[in-house]
Design a protein around this motif. Structure first.
Motif, PDB file in Angstrom:
ATOM      1  N   THR A 132       1.000  -0.809  -0.335  1.00  0.00           N
ATOM      2  CA  THR A 132      -0.269  -0.128   0.128  1.00  0.00           C
ATOM      3  C   THR A 132       0.495   1.306   0.085  1.00  0.00           C
ATOM      4  OG1 THR A 132       0.194   0.145   2.441  1.00  0.00           O
ATOM      5  CG2 THR A 132      -1.582  -1.317   1.268  1.00  0.00           C
ATOM      6  N   GLU A 133       0.929   2.425  -0.877  1.00  0.00           N
ATOM      7  CA  GLU A 133       1.653   3.359  -1.090  1.00  0.00           C
ATOM      8  C   GLU A 133       0.742   4.464   0.030  1.00  0.00           C
ATOM      9  OE1 GLU A 133       2.502   4.418  -4.976  1.00  0.00           O
ATOM     10  OE2 GLU A 133       3.747   1.486  -5.046  1.00  0.00           O
ATOM     11  N   SER A 134       0.775   5.017   0.311  1.00  0.00           N
ATOM     12  CA  SER A 134       0.375   5.856   1.529  1.00  0.00           C
ATOM     13  C   SER A 134       1.402   7.195   0.466  1.00  0.00           C
ATOM     14  CB  SER A 134       1.094   6.283   2.585  1.00  0.00           C
ATOM     15  OG  SER A 134       2.115   6.842   2.682  1.00  0.00           O
ATOM     16  N   THR A 135      -0.664   7.315  -0.423  1.00  0.00           N
ATOM     17  CA  THR A 135       0.283   9.290  -0.729  1.00  0.00           C
ATOM     18  C   THR A 135      -0.340  10.172  -0.702  1.00  0.00           C
ATOM     19  OG1 THR A 135      -2.323   9.291  -1.920  1.00  0.00           O
ATOM     20  CG2 THR A 135      -0.710   7.751  -3.665  1.00  0.00           C
ATOM     21  N   PHE A 136       0.397  11.614  -0.583  1.00  0.00           N
ATOM     22  CA  PHE A 136       0.427  12.155   0.492  1.00  0.00           C
ATOM     23  C   PHE A 136      -0.805  13.447  -0.528  1.00  0.00           C
ATOM     24  CE2 PHE A 136       1.946  16.648   2.018  1.00  0.00           C
ATOM     25  CZ  PHE A 136       1.346  16.299   3.212  1.00  0.00           C
ATOM     26  N   TYR A 137      -0.892  13.112  -1.747  1.00  0.00           N
ATOM     27  CA  TYR A 137      -1.984  13.786  -2.420  1.00  0.00           C
ATOM     28  C   TYR A 137      -2.850  13.266  -3.590  1.00  0.00           C
ATOM     29  CZ  TYR A 137       3.398  16.082  -2.406  1.00  0.00           C
ATOM     30  OH  TYR A 137       4.023  16.227  -2.235  1.00  0.00           O
ATOM     31  N   PRO A 138      -3.735  14.054  -3.279  1.00  0.00           N
ATOM     32  CA  PRO A 138      -4.439  14.385  -2.370  1.00  0.00           C
ATOM     33  C   PRO A 138      -4.590  14.285  -0.977  1.00  0.00           C
ATOM     34  CG  PRO A 138      -6.282  13.663  -3.347  1.00  0.00           C
ATOM     35  CD  PRO A 138      -4.953  12.909  -3.905  1.00  0.00           C
ATOM     36  N   ASN A 139      -4.466  15.347   0.550  1.00  0.00           N
ATOM     37  CA  ASN A 139      -5.097  14.770   1.264  1.00  0.00           C
ATOM     38  C   ASN A 139      -6.121  13.979   1.481  1.00  0.00           C
ATOM     39  OD1 ASN A 139      -4.792  14.967   3.471  1.00  0.00           O
ATOM     40  ND2 ASN A 139      -4.733  17.222   4.086  1.00  0.00           N
ATOM     41  N   PRO A 140      -5.783  13.029   2.441  1.00  0.00           N
ATOM     42  CA  PRO A 140      -6.896  12.160   2.856  1.00  0.00           C
ATOM     43  C   PRO A 140      -8.075  12.708   3.341  1.00  0.00           C
ATOM     44  CG  PRO A 140      -5.652  11.840   3.659  1.00  0.00           C
ATOM     45  CD  PRO A 140      -4.350  12.477   2.846  1.00  0.00           C
ATOM     46  N   TYR A 141      -7.729  13.618   4.282  1.00  0.00           N
ATOM     47  CA  TYR A 141      -8.487  14.799   5.206  1.00  0.00           C
ATOM     48  C   TYR A 141      -8.936  15.915   4.581  1.00  0.00           C
ATOM     49  CZ  TYR A 141      -6.295  11.466   8.058  1.00  0.00           C
ATOM     50  OH  TYR A 141      -5.602  10.529   9.376  1.00  0.00           O
ATOM     51  N   HIS A 142      -9.532  15.857   3.851  1.00  0.00           N
ATOM     52  CA  HIS A 142      -9.535  17.475   2.749  1.00  0.00           C
ATOM     53  C   HIS A 142     -10.804  16.559   2.240  1.00  0.00           C
ATOM     54  CE1 HIS A 142      -9.024  21.482   1.324  1.00  0.00           C
ATOM     55  NE2 HIS A 142      -9.349  20.942   0.146  1.00  0.00           N
ATOM     56  N   ARG A 143     -11.587  17.669   1.954  1.00  0.00           N
ATOM     57  CA  ARG A 143     -12.633  16.830   1.124  1.00  0.00           C
ATOM     58  C   ARG A 143     -12.530  17.985   0.788  1.00  0.00           C
ATOM     59  NH1 ARG A 143     -17.293  18.838   6.115  1.00  0.00           N
ATOM     60  NH2 ARG A 143     -14.859  19.896   6.538  1.00  0.00           N
ATOM     61  N   PRO A 144     -12.953  16.789  -0.903  1.00  0.00           N
ATOM     62  CA  PRO A 144     -12.859  17.428  -2.372  1.00  0.00           C
ATOM     63  C   PRO A 144     -13.796  18.660  -2.740  1.00  0.00           C
ATOM     64  CG  PRO A 144     -12.581  15.157  -3.149  1.00  0.00           C
ATOM     65  CD  PRO A 144     -13.515  15.826  -1.532  1.00  0.00           C
ATOM     66  N   TYR A 145     -15.393  18.851  -2.590  1.00  0.00           N
ATOM     67  CA  TYR A 145     -15.834  19.811  -2.874  1.00  0.00           C
ATOM     68  C   TYR A 145     -15.635  21.299  -2.251  1.00  0.00           C
ATOM     69  CZ  TYR A 145     -18.551  19.630   1.885  1.00  0.00           C
ATOM     70  OH  TYR A 145     -18.419  19.530   3.512  1.00  0.00           O
ATOM     71  N   ILE A 146     -15.349  20.783  -1.135  1.00  0.00           N
ATOM     72  CA  ILE A 146     -14.071  22.333  -0.609  1.00  0.00           C
ATOM     73  C   ILE A 146     -13.596  22.832  -0.978  1.00  0.00           C
ATOM     74  CG2 ILE A 146     -13.453  23.293   1.306  1.00  0.00           C
ATOM     75  CD1 ILE A 146     -14.633  21.379   3.319  1.00  0.00           C
ATOM     76  N   SER A 147     -12.152  22.217  -1.593  1.00  0.00           N
ATOM     77  CA  SER A 147     -11.136  22.402  -2.564  1.00  0.00           C
ATOM     78  C   SER A 147     -12.007  23.520  -3.945  1.00  0.00           C
ATOM     79  CB  SER A 147     -10.664  21.962  -2.999  1.00  0.00           C
ATOM     80  OG  SER A 147     -11.230  20.417  -3.595  1.00  0.00           O
ATOM     81  N   ARG A 148     -12.787  22.761  -4.357  1.00  0.00           N
ATOM     82  CA  ARG A 148     -13.714  23.082  -5.202  1.00  0.00           C
ATOM     83  C   ARG A 148     -14.096  24.777  -5.386  1.00  0.00           C
ATOM     84  NH1 ARG A 148     -14.869  17.724  -6.431  1.00  0.00           N
ATOM     85  NH2 ARG A 148     -16.820  18.031  -5.732  1.00  0.00           N
ATOM     86  N   LYS A 149     -14.859  24.811  -4.169  1.00  0.00           N
ATOM     87  CA  LYS A 149     -14.919  26.168  -3.973  1.00  0.00           C
ATOM     88  C   LYS A 149     -13.721  27.509  -4.491  1.00  0.00           C
ATOM     89  CE  LYS A 149     -17.844  26.957  -0.180  1.00  0.00           C
ATOM     90  NZ  LYS A 149     -17.840  26.735   0.980  1.00  0.00           N
ATOM     91  N   TYR A 150     -12.953  26.859  -4.605  1.00  0.00           N
ATOM     92  CA  TYR A 150     -11.505  28.129  -4.632  1.00  0.00           C
ATOM     93  C   TYR A 150     -11.543  27.910  -6.106  1.00  0.00           C
ATOM     94  CZ  TYR A 150     -10.421  28.410   0.643  1.00  0.00           C
ATOM     95  OH  TYR A 150     -10.951  28.550   1.697  1.00  0.00           O
ATOM     96  N   PHE A 151     -12.088  28.856  -6.294  1.00  0.00           N
ATOM     97  CA  PHE A 151     -11.025  29.456  -8.400  1.00  0.00           C
ATOM     98  C   PHE A 151      -9.956  29.111  -8.225  1.00  0.00           C
ATOM     99  CE2 PHE A 151     -16.064  31.535  -7.408  1.00  0.00           C
ATOM    100  CZ  PHE A 151     -16.617  30.839  -9.017  1.00  0.00           C
ATOM    101  N   VAL A 152      -9.310  29.185  -7.083  1.00  0.00           N
ATOM    102  CA  VAL A 152      -7.927  28.771  -8.097  1.00  0.00           C
ATOM    103  C   VAL A 152      -7.519  27.387  -8.638  1.00  0.00           C
ATOM    104  CG1 VAL A 152      -6.941  28.801  -5.466  1.00  0.00           C
ATOM    105  CG2 VAL A 152      -5.435  29.543  -7.579  1.00  0.00           C
ATOM    106  N   THR A 153      -8.231  26.401  -7.798  1.00  0.00           N
ATOM    107  CA  THR A 153      -8.151  25.018  -8.603  1.00  0.00           C
ATOM    108  C   THR A 153      -9.039  24.961  -9.075  1.00  0.00           C
ATOM    109  OG1 THR A 153     -10.029  24.619  -7.172  1.00  0.00           O
ATOM    110  CG2 THR A 153      -7.666  24.967  -5.501  1.00  0.00           C
ATOM    111  N   ARG A 154      -9.262  25.559 -10.136  1.00  0.00           N
ATOM    112  CA  ARG A 154     -10.155  25.233 -10.963  1.00  0.00           C
ATOM    113  C   ARG A 154      -9.032  25.567 -12.816  1.00  0.00           C
ATOM    114  NH1 ARG A 154     -15.811  26.628 -10.648  1.00  0.00           N
ATOM    115  NH2 ARG A 154     -16.425  26.656  -8.756  1.00  0.00           N
ATOM    116  N   PRO A 155      -9.215  24.071 -12.648  1.00  0.00           N
ATOM    117  CA  PRO A 155      -8.504  23.839 -14.069  1.00  0.00           C
ATOM    118  C   PRO A 155      -7.846  25.711 -15.146  1.00  0.00           C
ATOM    119  CG  PRO A 155     -10.259  21.801 -14.282  1.00  0.00           C
ATOM    120  CD  PRO A 155     -10.650  23.610 -13.080  1.00  0.00           C
ATOM    121  N   GLY A 156      -6.568  25.156 -15.354  1.00  0.00           N
ATOM    122  CA  GLY A 156      -6.736  26.418 -15.869  1.00  0.00           C
ATOM    123  C   GLY A 156      -6.276  27.798 -15.686  1.00  0.00           C
TER     124      GLY A 156
END
Length: 289
Positions: free
Chosen positions: A62-86
């Protein structure tokens, strides 16, 4: 009567002498064992082999991946426009074109950080370090346009402090973590009006900390890393001091590790603004009537 008695004795003798014979259902030429025979054979093998067979287990890979953060909820990050593609790529390209057209200086790197003003308000900022200048950009990631751009000559920066945030003992709105403060003027010379004005642009220093989206992806981990920004900023300032032809301060650059004081007491304005992320380009949801 005698005849009936003899017949019953003969029938009982026949029943006792004959035994029931099992009837095989196999056809001729059928050599396959029946299901009953298979079960008996398996039972016999178990008896013959008393040593239990060991179960071979494959090692858990099992490879412990640091990205994305397993404790970070994706729908919260999508609220920030800086994370939108491009979005971040467009901002960097716009700022590259601006530097090329105005000064032609070589860009050392881009960083996405959070600025904390003298009233403890958080503000989303893009920082650029060139050969001679530190650029602090307020970028609108919704409209994809630069709103404000502050130029700070690196030769004017004389002190850089890295440390944990500190507040007055009676302050009601404190923050945890550490930050970086850059001085290009003396705080003692700051006027009382600008010190108590939350919208003042005459503050002779700037304070930064890491952006909340740092752990959402590997790309943002590098872009939002405060230590990476400092590792590029300090050599750039030192080189700018060496190449400076002006009178300057003659003090060089001082790098300190000490608490960063933010003088806020009630903190009601920063409490409301920071809890609602008013300093970020954020999706606020629809408002209907």
């Amino acid at each position: 009567m005698e005849l009936l008695r003899r017949q019953s004795e003969e029938m009982s003798m026949i029943g006792s002498s004959e035994a029931f014979q099992p009837v095989s259902l196999k056809q001729e030429g059928d050599d396959q064992p029946s299901e009953t025979d298979k079960l008996s054979m398996e039972d016999g093998d178990l008896v013959k082999d008393p040593v239990p067979s060991q179960i071979s287990r494959q090692p858990s890979v099992t490879e412990s991946t640091f990205y994305p953060n397993p404790y970070h909820r994706p729908y919260i990050s999508r609220k920030y426009f800086v994370t939108r593609p491009g979005a971040i790529e467009t901002a960097m390209e716009d700022l590259k074109c601006h530097v090329t057209k105005t000064s032609g200086e070589t860009i050392q790197g881009f960083w996405l950080l959070t600025e904390i003003d003298h009233w403890n308000n958080e503000k989303e900022r893009i920082l650029l370090v060139t050969d001679k200048t530190l650029l602090i950009c307020k970028y609108d990631f919704i409209m994809l346009s630069c709103v404000q751009l502050q130029h700070i000559p690196l030769s004017a920066v004389y002190r850089v402090c890295l440390g944990k945030f500190a507040f007055p003992r009676m302050s009601l709105d404190k923050r945890q973590g550490e930050g970086l403060r850059i001085y290009w003027g003396s705080p003692e010379q700051q006027s009382l009006l600008s010190r108590w004005n939350p919208w003042s642009t005459e503050v002779p220093y700037a304070t930064f900390t890491e952006h909340p989206m740092k752990y959402t992806s590997e790309k943002f981990l590098e872009t939002c890393k405060l230590s990476g920004f400092m590792s590029k900023l300090v050599p750039a300032i030192q080189n700018a001091h060496k190449n400076s032809t002006g009178s300057g301060r003659g003090k060089g650059l001082t790098v300190l590790t000490e608490p960063i004081l933010i003088e806020t007491y009630t903190g009601l304005m920063s409490f409301i603004g920071n809890r609602n992320k008013l300093g970020y380009s954020l999706a606020r949801g629809s408002i209907g009537f």
